[in-house]
Motif scaffolding. Structure first.
Motif, mmCIF file in Angstrom:
data_model
loop_
_atom_site.group_PDB
_atom_site.id
_atom_site.type_symbol
_atom_site.label_atom_id
_atom_site.label_comp_id
_atom_site.label_asym_id
_atom_site.label_seq_id
_atom_site.Cartn_x
_atom_site.Cartn_y
_atom_site.Cartn_z
ATOM 1 N N ARG A 27 0.856 -1.198 0.000
ATOM 2 C CA ARG A 27 0.000 0.000 0.000
ATOM 3 C C ARG A 27 0.883 1.237 0.000
ATOM 4 O O ARG A 27 1.856 1.323 0.751
ATOM 5 C CB ARG A 27 -0.915 0.019 1.229
ATOM 6 N N VAL A 28 0.525 2.190 -0.855
ATOM 7 C CA VAL A 28 1.244 3.454 -0.931
ATOM 8 C C VAL A 28 0.219 4.580 -0.815
ATOM 9 O O VAL A 28 -0.775 4.606 -1.537
ATOM 10 C CB VAL A 28 2.022 3.596 -2.255
ATOM 11 N N ILE A 29 0.472 5.496 0.116
ATOM 12 C CA ILE A 29 -0.417 6.641 0.345
ATOM 13 C C ILE A 29 0.398 7.911 0.120
ATOM 14 O O ILE A 29 1.510 8.033 0.643
ATOM 15 C CB ILE A 29 -0.986 6.628 1.780
ATOM 16 N N ALA A 30 -0.129 8.827 -0.671
ATOM 17 C CA ALA A 30 0.630 10.042 -0.998
ATOM 18 C C ALA A 30 -0.247 11.278 -0.884
ATOM 19 O O ALA A 30 -1.458 11.228 -1.102
ATOM 20 C CB ALA A 30 1.210 9.944 -2.403
ATOM 21 N N ARG A 31 0.394 12.383 -0.550
ATOM 22 C CA ARG A 31 -0.309 13.654 -0.438
ATOM 23 C C ARG A 31 -0.331 14.340 -1.803
ATOM 24 O O ARG A 31 0.684 14.410 -2.498
ATOM 25 C CB ARG A 31 0.395 14.539 0.582
ATOM 26 N N ILE B 267 -2.272 15.814 -10.383
ATOM 27 C CA ILE B 267 -1.409 14.902 -9.627
ATOM 28 C C ILE B 267 -2.248 13.811 -8.973
ATOM 29 O O ILE B 267 -1.874 12.634 -8.971
ATOM 30 C CB ILE B 267 -0.602 15.670 -8.552
ATOM 31 N N ASP B 268 -3.387 14.201 -8.431
ATOM 32 C CA ASP B 268 -4.319 13.261 -7.811
ATOM 33 C C ASP B 268 -4.701 12.167 -8.802
ATOM 34 O O ASP B 268 -4.677 10.966 -8.496
ATOM 35 C CB ASP B 268 -5.559 14.020 -7.339
ATOM 36 N N LYS B 269 -5.043 12.571 -10.041
ATOM 37 C CA LYS B 269 -5.463 11.619 -11.072
ATOM 38 C C LYS B 269 -4.330 10.673 -11.442
ATOM 39 O O LYS B 269 -4.526 9.460 -11.565
ATOM 40 C CB LYS B 269 -5.931 12.387 -12.313
ATOM 41 N N GLN B 270 -3.119 11.201 -11.620
ATOM 42 C CA GLN B 270 -1.973 10.382 -12.000
ATOM 43 C C GLN B 270 -1.652 9.345 -10.917
ATOM 44 O O GLN B 270 -1.326 8.183 -11.213
ATOM 45 C CB GLN B 270 -0.748 11.265 -12.263
ATOM 46 N N LEU B 271 -1.732 9.766 -9.659
ATOM 47 C CA LEU B 271 -1.459 8.844 -8.564
ATOM 48 C C LEU B 271 -2.480 7.707 -8.518
ATOM 49 O O LEU B 271 -2.117 6.533 -8.371
ATOM 50 C CB LEU B 271 -1.449 9.595 -7.232
ATOM 51 N N LYS B 272 -3.739 8.055 -8.668
ATOM 52 C CA LYS B 272 -4.795 7.037 -8.614
ATOM 53 C C LYS B 272 -4.693 6.062 -9.771
ATOM 54 O O LYS B 272 -4.976 4.876 -9.624
ATOM 55 C CB LYS B 272 -6.171 7.712 -8.591
ATOM 56 N N GLU B 273 -4.276 6.551 -10.952
ATOM 57 C CA GLU B 273 -4.098 5.663 -12.106
ATOM 58 C C GLU B 273 -2.996 4.638 -11.861
ATOM 59 O O GLU B 273 -2.990 3.568 -12.458
ATOM 60 C CB GLU B 273 -3.776 6.482 -13.359
ATOM 61 N N GLY C 173 -2.480 3.286 -8.909
ATOM 62 C CA GLY C 173 -2.862 2.479 -7.755
ATOM 63 C C GLY C 173 -2.450 3.052 -6.417
ATOM 64 O O GLY C 173 -2.431 2.339 -5.415
ATOM 65 N N VAL C 174 -2.104 4.350 -6.380
ATOM 66 C CA VAL C 174 -1.685 5.003 -5.138
ATOM 67 C C VAL C 174 -2.906 5.627 -4.461
ATOM 68 O O VAL C 174 -3.736 6.258 -5.123
ATOM 69 C CB VAL C 174 -0.625 6.088 -5.416
ATOM 70 N N GLU C 175 -3.012 5.449 -3.146
ATOM 71 C CA GLU C 175 -4.078 6.090 -2.382
ATOM 72 C C GLU C 175 -3.669 7.534 -2.096
ATOM 73 O O GLU C 175 -2.516 7.806 -1.796
ATOM 74 C CB GLU C 175 -4.330 5.325 -1.083
#
Length: 616
Positions: A495-499, A505-511, A513-515
């Motif tokens: 699991r990876v969680i990022a601010r 940036i939010d969209k790229q992270l979710k694509e 698999g980052v929370e």
């Protein structure tokens, strides 16, 4: 193709036999015998060895072949490749730190393979068989399809010995399947070439990267529901395509099916999809295949050849010796009872022996009597060894190991969380760059903060930051957060969680698999909720009615419906998170291993439910 009337009647008999077999096993309390073995025994009763009720049929031949192909696909799908990539975590038990399961499993299997080669040579010298290659495959193979359910039923799957046994079986499955393909290339009809197998593996690698690219595409999620079921279609297309490629290069079709299963496993499919594939395979095609195995065996012909009759107990003994002696290596970590049990369950062999025997008979290396004898010995191992393992294995309730949580960036968001995490469940590590000033001496004394020169990925890698169960990235730079989080996710962090504060940036992270969490969004959401739904906020903040997350790890309740779940405490299940799915629970909802349950209720009953589900 015009079907003969008798083909339909034979198909009906086989289908009915496959249907009533598990019912009879349940009624007669024969759960110690694997269902697939019972299906072969029923096939013996209705086939040539018994009442001879089943005649040759194009219908049955086609369905049986498809069942074998699907069995090999599911065997590949059962391989958990994460076992090979798991990095060594910090542990308190010194005996476990000295044991690398992958290395231990490899050493044990090499021992099995070398001993199998020696025993095969003895069988050749004694005149039982002419081909040492085929006999080595027969003796060294291990049935993953029998090992996995036996470990689950014994609640041993998640224990160190269970993981070691599973790894040995996985390595044996991979190696013997590849060796079987090489065997066909060498001793086949000449249409195959061992080097052409590289084409098949190259195609598999290309398909893996194609699947990885499209796996997280948002449009596929919408097409995975309703009447489209694009995921299921993709799997069957993959199976048929690789089977066709396999036959084109002169290999057996089952190798293509096995590689298809391994590819799907590597891509970490949705568990609902895996369940659908299991249901289709073990509910329809595979039972037909195993019943037909029994139908086609004529036990009475075995009595006509004393050599074949003598082979059966000797081969059974060779299978036991080839597994029991190498697993003695495990005595360094486990007691004699456990090691002997491990050797017994590793002796179980079925699908690959059936494959090797059928192929050997088809290409003329062995005759029909020898094929029947080999299959009969495989069936005997599956009847004898699982019950012995269950008798010998003693399940010890083990404490759940701490999850390692690494925080990259020490600030007002991460520090309070570190302080409130349950230290019995989580082991926290904080990393902070010297470029960001943390001058508060009290903060540094309370928290064990490791300072780094920069948030460079190579430096973090050397420090072992990514050898964690959870990585939380909360630096002051969103681009750095994205870079570190995506790297961690692609390199196996669970699991990876990022601010992230900006939408792109939010969209790229979710694509990837980052929370994602956001200071701005969380503050805005909380204020809005306090205005519009104050009672919801009260649930989240009031300790007496708060929401709790419980992970379902107890295999005893795997598959049980909520209305049949034996827990009467004052707890309400609000949500079930299964992989990427969010399920609203109802009476017919089944619990699955790995489910994350969001519940609310009194602390006393929540703790009781947690103890029931998280400790198997």
């Amino acid at each position: 193709m015009e079907a003969h009337p008798e083909s339909v009647s034979s198909l009906v008999i086989v289908i009915i036999a496959a249907f009533i077999t598990p019912i009879l096993m349940h009624r007669l309390r024969l759960n110690v015998i694997p269902v697939v073995v019972a299906e072969i025994i029923v096939g013996l009763i209705i086939g040539q060895s018994g009442f001879n009720l089943v005649e040759e049929s194009n219908w049955l031949e086609t369905l049986s072949t498809l069942g074998f192909i699907f069995l090999m696909f599911l065997s590949g799908l059962e391989i958990d490749f994460s076992l090979f990539s798991k990095k060594k975590k910090k542990r308190n038990d010194a005996s476990e730190t000295s044991m690398n399961p992958v290395v231990v499993a490899t050493i044990v299997f090499i021992g099995i393979l070398l001993l199998s080669l020696g025993l095969s040579y003895l069988f050749v010298l004694a005149g039982f068989i002419d081909n040492i290659f085929l006999m080595t495959l027969i003796i060294s193979t291990i049935s993953l399809g029998v090992v996995v359910p036996t470990l689950k039923e014994s609640q041993a799957m998640k224990t160190p010995i269970g993981q070691t046994i599973l790894l040995i079986a996985v390595i044996a499955d991979l190696v013997t399947m590849i060796l079987l393909a090489v065997f066909v290339s060498i001793y086949g009809d000449g249409s195959g070439n061992m080097w052409l197998l590289l084409i098949l593996f190259a195609v598999g690698i290309v398909l893996y990267f194609v699947g990885r690219h499209f796996k997280n595409q948002s449009f596929l999620e919408a097409m995975s529901k309703g009447t489209i079921q694009i995921g299921t279609r993709a799997v069957f297309t993959l199976i048929i395509f690789l089977v066709a490629v396999s036959e084109s290069v002169g290999a057996e079709n089952i190798l293509g099916a096995f590689i298809a299963g391994a590819l799907v496993s590597l891509l970490a499919p949705n568990q609902d999809l895996v369940q659908k594939l299991d249901s289709f395979g073990y509910g329809f095609l595979i039972p037909i295949f195993f019943v037909m195995i029994g139908v086609e065996i004529n036990i009475w012909t075995l009595f006509g050849d004393p050599m074949v009759l003598m082979l059966i107990p000797l081969l059974l003994l060779a299978l036991l010796v080839s597994k029991l002696l190498p697993v003695l290596f495990l005595k360094k970590w486990y007691d004699t009872r456990t090691v002997f049990g491990a050797g017994m369950i590793l002796t179980s062999t079925l699908s690959l022996v059936i494959a090797a025997a059928a192929i050997g008979e088809r290409i003329g290396v062995i005759d029909t009597q020898m094929e029947s004898a080999l299959i009969l010995v495989a069936v005997l191992t599956c009847i004898i060894t699982p019950p012995i393992f269950k008798k010998l294995y003693v399940h010890h309730e083990e404490a759940i190991p701490k999850q390692i949580v690494t925080f990259i960036g020490s600030n007002q968001a991460t520090l309070p969380v570190v302080r409130e995490l349950d230290q019995e469940l989580f082991e926290s590590h904080l990393y902070h760059t010297r470029l960001d000033k943390l001058d508060d001496k009290i903060t540094k004394s309370v928290f064990d903060i490791k300072e780094v020169e920069s948030y460079d990925i190579n430096e973090l890698q050397q420090l072992g930051v990514f050898d964690s169960n959870i990585v939380v990235v909360s630096t002051g730079n969103e681009e750095i957060n994205k870079e570190i989080a995506c790297y961690a996710k692609h390199n196996g962090v669970e699991r990876v969680i990022a601010r992230a504060e900006t939408s792109h940036i939010d969209k790229q992270l979710k694509e990837n698999g980052v929370e994602v969490f956001s200071f701005l969004l969380s503050t805005k959401t909380l204020l809005k909720a306090m205005i519009e739904a104050p009672n919801v906020v009260d649930i989240l903040t009031n300790q007496e009615s708060a929401l709790y997350e419980i992970q379902m790890n107890n295999s005893v309740y795997d598959g049980i419906m909520l209305r049949e779940f034996p827990f009467t405490g004052d707890v309400i299940m609000v949500r079930i998170f299964r992989d990427n799915d969010s399920i609203v629970p109802h009476g017919d909802t089944q619990l699955r291993l790995g489910d994350n349950l969001v519940v609310t209720g009194s602390t006393e009953y929540v703790e009781e439910l947690q103890e029931l589900l998280e400790f198997s």
